[in-house]
Design an enzyme around this catalytic site. Structure first.
Site, PDB file in Angstrom:
ATOM      1  N   ARG A 186       0.855  -1.176   0.000  1.00  9.23           N
ATOM      2  CA  ARG A 186       0.000   0.000   0.000  1.00  9.23           C
ATOM      3  C   ARG A 186       0.895   1.230   0.000  1.00  9.23           C
ATOM      4  O   ARG A 186       1.953   1.227   0.623  1.00  9.23           O
ATOM      5  CB  ARG A 186      -0.925  -0.018   1.213  1.00  9.23           C
ATOM      6  CG  ARG A 186      -1.741  -1.325   1.275  1.00  9.23           C
ATOM      7  CD  ARG A 186      -2.826  -1.284   2.335  1.00  9.23           C
ATOM      8  NE  ARG A 186      -3.440  -2.597   2.485  1.00  9.23           N
ATOM      9  CZ  ARG A 186      -4.401  -3.072   1.701  1.00  9.23           C
ATOM     10  NH1 ARG A 186      -4.848  -2.319   0.706  1.00  9.23           N
ATOM     11  NH2 ARG A 186      -4.907  -4.270   1.911  1.00  9.23           N
ATOM     12  N   GLY A 218      -9.932  -0.200  -4.839  1.00 12.68           N
ATOM     13  CA  GLY A 218      -9.104   0.950  -4.481  1.00 12.68           C
ATOM     14  C   GLY A 218      -7.919   1.106  -5.414  1.00 12.68           C
ATOM     15  O   GLY A 218      -7.600   2.220  -5.861  1.00 12.68           O
ATOM     16  N   ASP A 264     -12.378 -11.780  -1.574  1.00 13.89           N
ATOM     17  CA  ASP A 264     -13.735 -11.494  -1.083  1.00 13.89           C
ATOM     18  C   ASP A 264     -14.808 -11.581  -2.158  1.00 13.89           C
ATOM     19  O   ASP A 264     -15.990 -11.615  -1.839  1.00 13.89           O
ATOM     20  CB  ASP A 264     -13.783 -10.098  -0.453  1.00 13.89           C
ATOM     21  CG  ASP A 264     -12.980 -10.010   0.835  1.00 13.89           C
ATOM     22  OD1 ASP A 264     -12.808 -11.050   1.479  1.00 13.89           O
ATOM     23  OD2 ASP A 264     -12.526  -8.907   1.180  1.00 13.89           O
ATOM     24  N   LYS A 573     -21.614 -48.163 -14.184  1.00 10.56           N
ATOM     25  CA  LYS A 573     -21.639 -47.738 -15.586  1.00 10.56           C
ATOM     26  C   LYS A 573     -22.442 -48.760 -16.373  1.00 10.56           C
ATOM     27  O   LYS A 573     -21.902 -49.762 -16.850  1.00 10.56           O
ATOM     28  CB  LYS A 573     -20.216 -47.608 -16.128  1.00 10.56           C
ATOM     29  CG  LYS A 573     -19.374 -46.572 -15.409  1.00 10.56           C
ATOM     30  CD  LYS A 573     -17.965 -46.483 -15.961  1.00 10.56           C
ATOM     31  CE  LYS A 573     -17.943 -45.843 -17.326  1.00 10.56           C
ATOM     32  NZ  LYS A 573     -16.578 -45.574 -17.803  1.00 10.56           N
TER      33      LYS A 573
END
Length: 882
Positions: A186, A218, A264, A573
């Protein structure tokens, strides 16, 4: 990979039978139904313990009708919900994406002489290295000079060695690493005009006027401000005599393209951000481990996950872990949440549940804005219920570890598209963000997305929770609605599709096991029980059905199924045969089964076709039936992604990472890795791209011995420049003549004295492992949707006079798949015309467009044309019959 959509994937629907929806969070047309009050389920029907709904948030008219004792019909409710969504869409859907260049032919040195720089800023996330690698290699492929800017904006301001030229080998062997190799920091200096002036000078010294920014909103906002200030900054530098007027005239503008790196998933405008899928996998791994110890000691665990301003991680984690409760900032519980929580946990324990999992986002609050922390929740449970309760705060573990296959793939695709977007920009172009929309790479306006993202926080600050959820997008809304559906503990008759009937439905697994099968069965069972259906589980596929291996399933029968791979019902299967069809029909009639869900791969799809074609002969097959594709091969038509394929790709990438590591420090070595998939090259192609492999041999992309010899030449050239290993992923049925052993022998002969060659056949390990969060969530949503659709069809075909169902139309034998961003119920008869039954493949496969990118990032120095073709077999219109 999709978007994880899917992610979320995302649901898209365009088919004869549409059901508008998003996958990464598919949203139903009607309000989410209440699953927790079911016939025979010992919940107190008077107890309102819905974690997210309170009367204050309900529609005023709906409350009024409830007070008058009226019941809204599902149709009226659906119309009202649709009208509300339409009004909202008019306001909000102003972000218009531009389709990217992915899958088109891209010429070598197309933009020779241009300059690009890439930097990462803000918090790190898994997958950033993949994006950096892709930017560097696509830039070099196009003929550009590519620079690293170390330490984000701080490195841009400080200059010097922080800005350095990158070459091809600078990004070798980083795709599987977490974090970012070029650092992230930052920077307060960049927020000042003086700091931006220094950054401008440092870039101009290297003629850098094209920037790729990987970060959050940001960081992207800062990049946009830098672009706006650029002309004035140049003027100031000329005035100060730090650059010449010629230099200023040659660099009048700077272009910006962004990629969102954030665990997030809090950025509006993209289905998934880089790092989110990996963070979910870290969280789920931890909760699966916690669940084991909690089960042993009958404990409650409160798990805190990241998400100060966004509850995506907490919400999806709750869905993927069968959590009992979830707290997120966008949709807070009412102030009496303590009573609601304790009531629910007591009820869970009363019915025999030995553990409780509660998920808390770090930014969780109640409706009055009071913080809800993990410790607070623990104290409430301990003080009121006296349960042995522990807290687990995962912290930065969520950011760490190797990136998931999805994030690696997303970084590769976004990085390449970012460079192309930069090169195509003009002076008038606005900054854009590279996003994933379904399975498509798109470019969206940067500042519109930033403004939408910031509007979410504004809505939350104003306690306008409904708007906050809407602004998060359809994906987030669908996750929230699904969670509410699975955690509500109150009977709301108007939400019940059965409308007083008691139908009988059944579910079975068919084909090879795949991740998500158990999650699909669990969701189907519980949704069916809510809708007052009797639900049967059929064991061991059609053999079990013919032999009467049928069990009635209750709510508790499927507890804790989500986290497990394989198939608890048993799967084989096999197809129905002329010998077994009469027995199958007999069992369906005996148990009164009125609708059938088949979860499986190509065999399940083909079986549905067989049963529907036998309806004239066997009336018992005249029932609605639906297939949910679940196979690691991803070779079923009618869907872009099958359950289990995401889990398999992650398992393959994990094994390839270990294989690569085994060669560290050894002599030069070539690995040939064989994957499953039958004739479908999906696993080979996607895992090769996600693991940094150099090539993938598949059936759909024809190759011959000359192509193999060309690979030998490329290997020798790379190893002269210091590369120590070379990876080739081969699909098991890529070519019946050029087998894995043949390729090894050819490499060994041609590379004699230069390198050694080893084979790794991954085998059935690809079918194992715990299902990924994506497969768990997609299975949950698809099965709930399938049940609702089947019940609707049963009602439309039901004759109450004899309690028989007469389903004979093509639209009553369907496959539920993902097409782009929508979920589609496609009639299997129509899909049969789009299927190559000889090779068990769809005629059209979206992932083939990823092949050019694989070749470019592996440094095959020639123009790569899209040679991979869609396959059409001679029997595409037929299909197998019994």
């Amino acid at each position: 990979m999709p978007n994880r959509a899917p992610p979320s994937p995302t649901f898209d629907q365009e088919s004869p039978i549409e059901d508008s929806d998003d996958l990464q969070n598919d949203r139903p047309n009607t309000r989410p139904t209440n699953l927790d009050s079911v016939e025979g389920h010992p919940f107190n029907p008077q107890a309102d313990v819905d974690a997210f709904e309170s009367p204050s948030m309900a529609d005023e008219h709906e409350l009024a009708t409830e007070e008058e004792g009226e019941t809204l019909s599902p149709l009226i409710e659906a119309e009202r919900a649709a009208a509300g969504r339409a009004r909202f869409q008019k306001r909000m859907e102003s972000i218009i994406p531009t389709i990217g260049r992915e899958g088109t032919d891209i010429k070598l040195n197309l933009y020779k002489g241009r300059t690009v720089a890439v930097f990462t800023s803000g918090g790190d996330s898994q997958g950033m290295n993949s994006a950096v690698r892709s930017v560097v290699r696509m830039g070099i492929y196009l003929g550009c000079k590519v620079y690293f800017i170390n330490e984000g904006y701080q490195g841009m301001v400080d200059g010097g060695d922080n800005i350095r030229l990158a070459d091809w080998n600078s990004v070798s062997d980083i795709i599987q690493k977490g974090g970012t190799i070029i650092g992230s920091a930052r920077c307060k200096d960049f927020r000042t005009p003086e700091g931006r002036l220094k950054a401008c000078l440092n870039l101009l010294e290297r003629d850098i006027t094209n920037l790729v920014c990987i970060g959050g909103d940001g960081s992207l906002t800062g990049a946009n401000q830098f672009r706006k200030d650029w002309p004035d900054l140049i003027k100031d530098l000329v005035k100060e005599g730090k650059i010449t007027q010629e230099k200023a005239d040659a660099n009048p503008n700077i272009q910006i393209v962004g990629m969102v790196g954030s665990i997030d998933n809090d950025f509006c405008g993209t289905d998934m951000t880089i790092g989110t899928d990996s963070a979910l996998q870290r969280i789920i791994e931890a909760i699966d481990a916690v669940s084991a110890t909690a089960q042993s000691h009958q404990r409650s665990f409160v798990v805190e996950v990241m998400g100060r301003h966004c509850g995506y991680l907490a919400l999806v984690t709750a869905l993927a872990s069968e959590a009992d409760f979830c707290f997120i900032p966008e949709w807070p519980p009412p102030t009496n949440w303590r009573d609601i929580l304790c009531t629910k946990l007591q009820q869970q324990r009363a019915e025999g549940q030995r553990l409780n999992i509660i998920i808390v986002a770090e930014g969780a609050i109640d409706r009055d804005g009071n913080a809800i922390t993990a410790e607070l929740v623990k104290d409430v449970i301990t003080d009121r219920l006296k349960y042995d309760t522990r807290t687990t705060v995962l912290g930065h573990v969520q950011r760490g570890g190797a990136p998931s296959a999805f994030d690696r793939l997303l970084g590769c695709r976004m990085g390449a598209e970012a460079v192309l977007a930069l090169m195509e920009m003009t002076v008038e172009s606005e900054p854009c963000v590279i996003s994933i929309d379904g399975n498509q790479m798109v470019r969206v306006p940067l500042m519109q997305c930033v403004e939408r993202t910031q509007a979410v926080q504004k809505a939350m600050n104003e306690k306008n929770w409904e708007l906050a959820v809407q602004l998060r997008g359809r994906s987030f809304q669908r996750n929230l609605e699904t969670y509410r559906l699975l955690t509500k503990l109150r009977t709301v008759e108007k939400d019940n599709l059965s409308e007083g009937h008691h139908f009988t439905v059944a579910v079975m697994n068919i084909g090879a096991p795949a991740g998500g099968m158990n999650a699909a069965v669990r969701s189907f069972v519980r949704t069916a029980l809510y809708h007052h259906c009797t639900v049967y589980g059929i064991h061991n596929s059609f053999e079990g059905l013919a032999n009467g291996e049928i069990e009635q399933l209750k709510w508790s029968s499927v507890t804790n199924w989500v986290m497990h791979g394989g198939s608890f019902l048993g799967t084989q299967k096999q197809l129905p045969t002329s010998e077994t069809l009469p027995k199958i029909a007999e069992q369906l009639e005996k148990h009164g089964i009125q609708a059938l869900l088949m979860v499986g791969g190509f065999e399940a799809y083909n079986s549905c076709l067989v049963l529907s074609r036998a309806r004239k002969q066997f009336p018992a097959f005249r029932i609605p039936m639906t297939v949910i594709p679940c196979t690691i091969s991803n070779n079923v038509p009618g869907t872009s992604l099958s359950l289990g394929s995401d889990t398999a790709v992650n398992e393959i990438c994990c094994m390839i990472d270990k294989i690569k590591q085994s060669a560290t420090g050894t002599k030069k070595r070539v690995f040939i890795i064989e994957t499953m998939g039958g004739y479908c090259g999906y696993l080979a192609t996607v895992s090769a791209l996600a693991s940094g492999a150099d090539n993938a041999y598949i059936f759909e992309d024809k190759f011959d011995v000359q192509d193999i010899i060309e690979d030998v030449r490329v290997i020798a050239e790379k190893m002269k420049k210091g590369v120590q290993r070379y990876l080739i992923v081969r699909n098991e049925c890529a070519n019946k003549h050029y087998t894995t052993e043949f390729v090894q022998q050819l490499f060994s002969e041609e590379g004699k004295g230069e390198f050694t060659t080893r084979i790794n056949v991954l085998g059935h390990a690809q079918q194992g492992g715990s299902p990924t969060p994506f497969d768990r969530n997609m299975a949950t949503k698809l099965s709930a949707r399938a049940l609702e659709y089947l019940v609707t069809q049963v009602k439309s075909c039901y004759d109450p006079s004899n309690k028989k169902v007469y389903a004979e139309g093509d639209d009553t034998a369907t496959l539920l798949g993902l097409t782009g961003r929508r979920v589609v119920f496609s009639p299997v008869e129509e899909l049969a015309r789009e299927t190559n039954f000889t090779h068990r493949l769809p005629n059209h496969q979206w992932w083939l467009k990823l092949r050019p990118l694989l070749r470019i990032l592996a440094k095959h120095n020639s123009t790569y044309h899209t040679d991979a073709q869609d396959i059409e077999g001679p029997d595409a219109d037929t299909g197998y019959t019994a």
